[in-house]
Design a protein around this motif. Sequence first.
Motif, mmCIF file in Angstrom:
data_model
loop_
_atom_site.group_PDB
_atom_site.id
_atom_site.type_symbol
_atom_site.label_atom_id
_atom_site.label_comp_id
_atom_site.label_asym_id
_atom_site.label_seq_id
_atom_site.Cartn_x
_atom_site.Cartn_y
_atom_site.Cartn_z
ATOM 1 N N PRO A 56 47.304 36.794 39.767
ATOM 2 C CA PRO A 56 46.072 36.403 39.562
ATOM 3 C C PRO A 56 45.281 36.848 38.301
ATOM 4 C CG PRO A 56 46.053 37.772 41.346
ATOM 5 C CD PRO A 56 47.474 37.498 41.078
ATOM 6 N N SER A 57 45.348 38.103 37.866
ATOM 7 C CA SER A 57 44.814 38.388 36.879
ATOM 8 C C SER A 57 44.965 37.664 35.391
ATOM 9 C CB SER A 57 45.200 39.972 36.626
ATOM 10 O OG SER A 57 46.578 40.086 36.142
ATOM 11 N N ARG A 58 46.131 36.989 35.621
ATOM 12 C CA ARG A 58 46.521 36.328 34.154
ATOM 13 C C ARG A 58 45.478 34.890 34.153
ATOM 14 N NH1 ARG A 58 53.018 36.222 35.000
ATOM 15 N NH2 ARG A 58 53.362 38.415 34.595
ATOM 16 N N ALA A 59 45.027 34.625 35.401
ATOM 17 C CA ALA A 59 43.952 33.613 35.499
ATOM 18 C C ALA A 59 42.496 33.863 35.356
ATOM 19 C CB ALA A 59 44.030 32.610 36.784
ATOM 20 N N LEU A 60 42.314 35.061 35.020
ATOM 21 C CA LEU A 60 41.161 35.782 34.909
ATOM 22 C C LEU A 60 40.887 36.413 33.662
ATOM 23 C CD1 LEU A 60 40.961 37.104 38.536
ATOM 24 C CD2 LEU A 60 39.447 35.350 38.030
ATOM 25 N N PHE A 61 39.412 36.581 33.031
ATOM 26 C CA PHE A 61 39.310 37.318 31.889
ATOM 27 C C PHE A 61 39.072 38.695 32.706
ATOM 28 C CE2 PHE A 61 36.945 39.691 29.032
ATOM 29 C CZ PHE A 61 37.648 39.600 27.772
ATOM 30 N N GLY B 175 25.883 36.237 34.612
ATOM 31 C CA GLY B 175 24.872 35.198 33.911
ATOM 32 C C GLY B 175 25.487 34.336 33.318
ATOM 33 N N ASP B 176 26.878 34.434 32.855
ATOM 34 C CA ASP B 176 27.489 33.358 32.025
ATOM 35 C C ASP B 176 28.461 32.645 32.651
ATOM 36 O OD1 ASP B 176 28.002 32.918 29.244
ATOM 37 O OD2 ASP B 176 30.005 33.471 29.914
ATOM 38 N N ARG B 177 29.405 33.414 33.680
ATOM 39 C CA ARG B 177 30.370 32.525 34.378
ATOM 40 C C ARG B 177 30.610 33.386 35.869
ATOM 41 N NH1 ARG B 177 34.292 34.813 29.599
ATOM 42 N NH2 ARG B 177 32.264 34.792 28.937
ATOM 43 N N PRO B 178 31.091 32.739 36.709
ATOM 44 C CA PRO B 178 31.266 33.247 38.027
ATOM 45 C C PRO B 178 32.412 34.526 37.794
ATOM 46 C CG PRO B 178 32.167 31.209 38.076
ATOM 47 C CD PRO B 178 31.451 31.254 36.980
ATOM 48 N N THR B 179 31.923 35.592 38.182
ATOM 49 C CA THR B 179 32.690 36.757 38.101
ATOM 50 C C THR B 179 32.991 38.007 39.113
ATOM 51 O OG1 THR B 179 31.972 36.842 35.820
ATOM 52 C CG2 THR B 179 32.719 39.031 36.662
ATOM 53 N N ALA C 23 43.342 37.510 44.046
ATOM 54 C CA ALA C 23 43.760 36.090 44.312
ATOM 55 C C ALA C 23 42.496 35.393 44.997
ATOM 56 C CB ALA C 23 44.854 36.025 45.163
ATOM 57 N N ALA C 24 41.659 36.204 45.515
ATOM 58 C CA ALA C 24 40.541 35.595 46.237
ATOM 59 C C ALA C 24 39.529 35.208 45.373
ATOM 60 C CB ALA C 24 40.057 36.618 47.396
ATOM 61 N N PHE C 25 39.354 35.929 44.169
ATOM 62 C CA PHE C 25 38.625 35.807 42.907
ATOM 63 C C PHE C 25 38.861 34.001 42.505
ATOM 64 C CE2 PHE C 25 37.658 40.196 41.480
ATOM 65 C CZ PHE C 25 36.985 40.500 42.669
ATOM 66 N N VAL C 26 40.073 34.070 42.225
ATOM 67 C CA VAL C 26 40.667 32.691 41.604
ATOM 68 C C VAL C 26 40.413 31.696 42.624
ATOM 69 C CG1 VAL C 26 42.909 31.709 40.963
ATOM 70 C CG2 VAL C 26 42.560 34.129 40.096
ATOM 71 N N ALA D 26 37.023 39.061 36.012
ATOM 72 C CA ALA D 26 37.012 40.105 36.982
ATOM 73 C C ALA D 26 37.035 41.329 36.334
ATOM 74 C CB ALA D 26 38.399 40.053 37.792
ATOM 75 N N VAL D 27 35.887 42.184 36.944
ATOM 76 C CA VAL D 27 35.772 43.567 36.474
ATOM 77 C C VAL D 27 36.479 44.664 37.627
ATOM 78 C CG1 VAL D 27 34.065 45.476 35.863
ATOM 79 C CG2 VAL D 27 33.406 42.700 35.538
ATOM 80 N N ILE D 28 37.528 45.261 37.034
ATOM 81 C CA ILE D 28 37.916 46.124 38.244
ATOM 82 C C ILE D 28 37.677 47.669 37.666
ATOM 83 C CG2 ILE D 28 40.378 46.891 38.920
ATOM 84 C CD1 ILE D 28 41.662 44.091 38.136
#
Length: 504
Positions: A115-120, A143-147, A181-184, A191-193
């Motif tokens: 899933p991390s590949r599909a997220l910034f 504020g810019d995109r769902p994160t 994966a739930a984020f995606v 995603a901020v980890i």
Amino acid sequence: MKLAHLIRAALGPDATWSHLPLPEVEVRRIVQDTRELTPSDPATEPFIFVARRGAAVDGHRFAARAVAQGAVAVVGEATPEEQASFAWRHAAPYIQVPDDRAALAQLAATLYGHPSRALFTVGVTGTDGKTTTATLLHHLLQGDRPTGLLSTAGVRLGEAEGGLFGHFTTPEAPEVQRTLAAFVARGLRAAVIESSSHGFAQRRLDAIDYDLGILTNLSPEHLDFHGTFENYRAAKAQLMARARTSILNADDPNYAYFAARARRIITYGVVRAATWRATEVRELPGALEWRLTHAGRSYPARLPMVGSYNVYNALAALAAACEAGVPLAGALARLATFPGVPGRMQVVQTAPFALVVDFAHTPPALEKALAALRPQVRGKLIVVVGAAGERDPGKRAPLGAAAARGADLAVFTEEDARSEDPEAILAQLRAGAQGAGGRLGETFWLEPDRRAAIRRAVTLAEAGDLVLLAGKGHERTLERRDETLPWDEVAEARRALAERGLGP
Ligand SMILES: CC(=O)N[C@H]1[C@@H](OP(=O)(O)OP(=O)(O)OC[C@H]2O[C@@H](n3ccc(=O)[nH]c3=O)[C@H](O)[C@@H]2O)O[C@H](CO)[C@@H](O)[C@@H]1O[C@H](C)C(=O)N[C@@H](C)C(=O)N[C@H](CCC(=O)O)C(=O)O
Ligand SMILES: Nc1ncnc2c1ncn2[C@@H]1O[C@H](COP(=O)(O)OP(=O)(O)OP(=O)(O)O)[C@@H](O)[C@H]1O
């Protein structure tokens, strides 16, 4: 995903398996801890059990239970000779791997489709300020995109709360990957980890594709686990080696070490020259203001938080947000609306005396938290603090010393003593406090029961004082030898205040 496909895709030629054929079954879950299994698992969720050899126990001891509860295969490092002794060996195939933790992460990432590949994806590491920086960055990106946010203070799916992983910063790889994966699945785009040194050292963060890596700062911590400061630093530097771009604190004494390991560098700081620099920092009641210098221009910046160190956290978050494509003007506007981090400098009451809940539990963090609050105190600064059992015994005396130096009065108490004797931990805090000039019964007290310690501090406080409850912050449990109590530090504080006739 079908078992055979998952094994081949995740583990490649490094894995070898016992004589049993791999069953044609759809795997739904990767499990490394039998304590998370429930009786319904076999029917609903065929799973692979990874039997890890841990520091406390060998996970193979639990393999029979896992197989009985429906594990369709067991993965681990056991040799064929060792496998011959497994009583359950005819019930499930055994897959031998060279590194059980690496296998765990790869299996989880493959099962959940990387899933991390599909997220910034942004990782935040460092000794202090990870949760604050990660939460700030989540606010700016949101504020810019769902994160999504995965942090010590909880998971967030966009604006929605997603719960806590106990006391972990970085949970085990299956939980990390499942959360991503739930984020995606929810349509989030970034995603901020929060990425701990344990997470890197124990390979919980393997198979995460980091776009950005942020380093907050570095001071000795968790040396009981890492052995040496060099190992601790090297664990954190994995983020710099892996991230496409690293956002580094130019003022940190270990800057050069991390810069040498980074692939591309963006700097932030206050003292030294940096790409993102704050000057003219002003500490106001409830807020920080500064001039931000970036790319030859200067902008006014405001953050509704106290504690000048938060300027560093904000600079790192701003740099990362802009690197992710957020326009600077929008990021600065959003910074000024930051609602704060649960349990971090959370103001519970302001008058007649103030009461603040904060998570500071390392000596440098406590020192800085007390120094940050001092300008707001007209009377005495009173702190309640403890040190955890089974974690970092070396920090206990320095914590006692930091409390004695930074506060006028201190009440030392329990903080998740776990299997350790709380009185013995208190003795170490006391030794540190006395070494720093503290006097038992005059400037500090020992109170093993946290609830009683909070009451005592609230009883000691007079108009104009400030009480800081340090160390528990957002946490929801208090761990004792034989019990885990539900805990809510803010609620405990309110209860103690109500007993004094204060509060709503
Ligand atoms: C040092 C450390 O991080 N240890 C973690 C690690 O332990 P370990 O590898 O030694 O494993 P073990 O306990 O020997 O068990 C071996 C295997 O048997 C399994 N098992 C064990 C018992 C059982 O009944 N059934 C079972 O299947 C375990 O899940 C594991 O797979 O794996 C265990 C299972 O996931 C964790 O519970 C344990 O976390 C300990 C208790 C912990 O609290 N760690 C903290 C310090 C931590 O990780 N902190 C960092 C940093 C926080 C910060 O930033 O300050 C974090 O990222 O949270
Ligand atoms: N940049 C910083 N430098 C030094 N101290 C900080 C910094 N940011 C926060 N702190 C202090 O450290 C405490 C913990 O902050 P935060 O939770 O953000 O750090 P953390 O690295 O996530 O810690 P943990 O991993 O233990 O959760 C804060 O309450 C504050 O007192």
